[in-house]
Scaffold this motif. Sequence first.
Motif, PDB file in Angstrom:
ATOM      1  N   TRP A  77       0.757  -0.926  -0.336  1.00  0.00           N
ATOM      2  CA  TRP A  77      -0.417   0.141  -0.421  1.00  0.00           C
ATOM      3  C   TRP A  77       0.853   1.541   0.116  1.00  0.00           C
ATOM      4  CZ3 TRP A  77      -3.875   0.625   4.434  1.00  0.00           C
ATOM      5  CH2 TRP A  77      -4.582   1.869   4.063  1.00  0.00           C
ATOM      6  N   ASN A  78       0.402   2.802  -1.037  1.00  0.00           N
ATOM      7  CA  ASN A  78       1.296   3.235  -1.207  1.00  0.00           C
ATOM      8  C   ASN A  78       1.025   4.395  -0.500  1.00  0.00           C
ATOM      9  OD1 ASN A  78       3.624   5.071  -1.967  1.00  0.00           O
ATOM     10  ND2 ASN A  78       2.441   5.865  -3.852  1.00  0.00           N
ATOM     11  N   VAL A  79       1.292   4.713   1.324  1.00  0.00           N
ATOM     12  CA  VAL A  79       0.836   5.929   1.938  1.00  0.00           C
ATOM     13  C   VAL A  79       2.082   5.488   3.045  1.00  0.00           C
ATOM     14  CG1 VAL A  79      -1.426   5.061   1.813  1.00  0.00           C
ATOM     15  CG2 VAL A  79      -0.450   3.714   3.511  1.00  0.00           C
ATOM     16  N   GLN A  80       1.920   5.976   3.417  1.00  0.00           N
ATOM     17  CA  GLN A  80       3.572   6.985   4.674  1.00  0.00           C
ATOM     18  C   GLN A  80       3.636   5.731   5.870  1.00  0.00           C
ATOM     19  OE1 GLN A  80       5.709   8.554   3.436  1.00  0.00           O
ATOM     20  NE2 GLN A  80       4.320   8.648   1.334  1.00  0.00           N
ATOM     21  N   PRO A  81       4.600   5.443   6.356  1.00  0.00           N
ATOM     22  CA  PRO A  81       4.820   4.622   7.329  1.00  0.00           C
ATOM     23  C   PRO A  81       4.230   5.098   8.630  1.00  0.00           C
ATOM     24  CG  PRO A  81       7.241   4.575   6.105  1.00  0.00           C
ATOM     25  CD  PRO A  81       5.589   5.448   5.563  1.00  0.00           C
ATOM     26  N   SER A  82       4.094   6.410   8.557  1.00  0.00           N
ATOM     27  CA  SER A  82       3.375   7.128  10.104  1.00  0.00           C
ATOM     28  C   SER A  82       1.890   7.693   9.626  1.00  0.00           C
ATOM     29  CB  SER A  82       4.368   8.860   9.800  1.00  0.00           C
ATOM     30  OG  SER A  82       3.749   9.207   9.176  1.00  0.00           O
ATOM     31  N   ASP A  83       1.620   7.576   9.035  1.00  0.00           N
ATOM     32  CA  ASP A  83       0.244   7.376   8.305  1.00  0.00           C
ATOM     33  C   ASP A  83      -0.224   6.109   9.776  1.00  0.00           C
ATOM     34  OD1 ASP A  83       0.339   9.180   6.435  1.00  0.00           O
ATOM     35  OD2 ASP A  83      -0.946   7.783   5.034  1.00  0.00           O
ATOM     36  N   ASN A 183      -4.378  14.335  10.043  1.00  0.00           N
ATOM     37  CA  ASN A 183      -5.442  13.972  10.242  1.00  0.00           C
ATOM     38  C   ASN A 183      -6.441  14.142   8.896  1.00  0.00           C
ATOM     39  OD1 ASN A 183      -6.726  11.730  12.202  1.00  0.00           O
ATOM     40  ND2 ASN A 183      -8.705  13.593  12.581  1.00  0.00           N
ATOM     41  N   ALA A 184      -5.822  14.973   8.003  1.00  0.00           N
ATOM     42  CA  ALA A 184      -6.708  14.486   6.362  1.00  0.00           C
ATOM     43  C   ALA A 184      -6.954  13.050   6.090  1.00  0.00           C
ATOM     44  CB  ALA A 184      -6.094  15.294   4.981  1.00  0.00           C
ATOM     45  N   LYS A 185      -7.615  12.403   5.419  1.00  0.00           N
ATOM     46  CA  LYS A 185      -7.746  11.552   5.384  1.00  0.00           C
ATOM     47  C   LYS A 185      -7.486  11.520   3.290  1.00  0.00           C
ATOM     48  CE  LYS A 185     -11.862   9.731   4.892  1.00  0.00           C
ATOM     49  NZ  LYS A 185     -13.505   9.348   4.723  1.00  0.00           N
ATOM     50  N   ARG A 186      -6.375  10.421   3.722  1.00  0.00           N
ATOM     51  CA  ARG A 186      -5.704   9.927   2.191  1.00  0.00           C
ATOM     52  C   ARG A 186      -6.765   9.332   1.503  1.00  0.00           C
ATOM     53  NH1 ARG A 186      -0.202  11.231   2.498  1.00  0.00           N
ATOM     54  NH2 ARG A 186       0.686  11.074   4.266  1.00  0.00           N
TER      55      ARG A 186
END
Length: 201
Positions: A77-83, A183-186
Amino acid sequence: MVREVAWQWQILILLQITSLSFQLNHEFVPVNEEMFSDCTDNPGFESVDKLADLSAFGRKRAPNGGINIGGNITMKWNVQPSDRIGVEVGIYKLEKGVWKPTVLKGGDRDFCKSFYDKNTLYYPYSTEHVINKEDVKDKCINIPGTVLVVEPFLERILISYAAPLTPGRHKALITFTAFDKANAKRPDAICLEIIGDVVKA
């Protein structure tokens, strides 16, 4: 006196519900041995293939019921580890060709905090069988390249609820959403379905 009687009735009702929850045992039997499928009624969501590489994750129906599972799951999944990862689950029942929501639904606003928690409802059916937990305990589904090594086991999803379930075709609709530090939704939320039949165990 009236208040005391009311409390006694509440205790009796609670005991009856508790007893009922042990009597109403069902099994959820996936119709597809691959288990996971894309969400058909949720446009705008990414498929399970965007979440993980399942090519080395074996799933095969067992002769005596359930599905034999085992192998590797590689996160992609191409999101950030801090998400922060939120998950929502809803159970739907197929009635006259239409999926209708049931009262069974839930979620976890910070899924990665409980991913390896033995007290979660899903642990016996999933994370318990990850044999490299110690190596990946600080990682989650939001870190691409993380490999979960799943020992071979027979997946049988047994359900016990105080609210009665009627036998028939159901689906679990599961969505994963990533939120950044503000806290913004990706935009690339994931949706997957597990369709199956609820039968008396």
